[in-house]
Write an enzyme that holds these catalytic residues in place. Sequence first.
Site, PDB file in Angstrom:
ATOM      1  N   HIS A  31      46.164  38.473  32.483  1.00 24.12           N
ATOM      2  CA  HIS A  31      44.658  37.959  32.047  1.00 24.12           C
ATOM      3  C   HIS A  31      44.624  37.666  30.491  1.00 24.12           C
ATOM      4  CE1 HIS A  31      40.496  38.558  31.697  1.00 24.12           C
ATOM      5  NE2 HIS A  31      40.627  39.109  30.474  1.00 24.12           N
ATOM      6  N   GLU A  32      45.334  38.728  29.587  1.00 20.74           N
ATOM      7  CA  GLU A  32      45.004  38.712  28.273  1.00 20.74           C
ATOM      8  C   GLU A  32      45.979  37.388  27.712  1.00 20.74           C
ATOM      9  OE1 GLU A  32      43.077  40.165  26.535  1.00 20.74           O
ATOM     10  OE2 GLU A  32      42.598  41.583  28.268  1.00 20.74           O
TER      11      GLU A  32
END
Length: 263
Positions: free
Chosen positions: A129-130
């Site tokens: 996600h990051e």
Amino acid sequence: MKLQHPLFLTVLIASSLTLTACSSSPTGRQQVLLFSGNDMSQLGAQSFEELKKQEKINTDAKTNQYVQCVTSAITTQLGPQPDFDQWEVVVFDSDQVNAFALPGGKIGVYTGLLNVAKNQDQLATVIGHEIGHVIAQHSNERLSRSQLANAGLELTNIAMSGTQYQGVAMAGLGLGVQYGVLMPYGRAQESESDIIGLRLMAESGFDPYQSVELWKNMAKASGGNQPPELLSTHPSHATRIDDLKAEIAQLPATNTKRQSCTL
């Protein structure tokens, strides 16, 4: 010669900037990016260096090897990046249930996250996600919108100066900026990173179904104190879980090799 009305000039300038900097994200969403990838990478590197001076860095070899193992599985899948040479991962000693990634390939993981991301697949969900924020250039997009918003506020204040509409216009713009433009990583960006991250972790050999379990854990860890979705920078846990389930159902069988990262 008659001068154009200042409000018309405001719209004209904003429109010109938007048209000249229009781009598309990895999911096809339209973006406005005013800054170069190299400039953003330098900004990310500077911020990361400052953060490393402020935060306590974890030196436990086993913990670092585990986080590096999960991260490397994903970044290797991505291949070379156009604006930086390599990804850098640092584990910070903190109870924060958090992680982040900055332009320039700078990734930070807080040890508190490892208490909620119970296995390699759940950790891969967060790291994917990051990383999604980085490859979708969300920081550039956020900074660009901030720049346009600041310019718009200043120009509109000039255009409305001395008129009966000045107070109303500025109040309206202030609300729009606070809850629509300048909030760190808006919900559209967060949802987009969820999808990008899910695809990345699945392609890298992690179990995508564990992304749902991760967000169930996050919901428990938050203790039900999540703000209303309308005023939150993140989608609600329930929305996130539903969206992930829908995306998982559409994932192709990309990687049958399972990763093996252990803590």
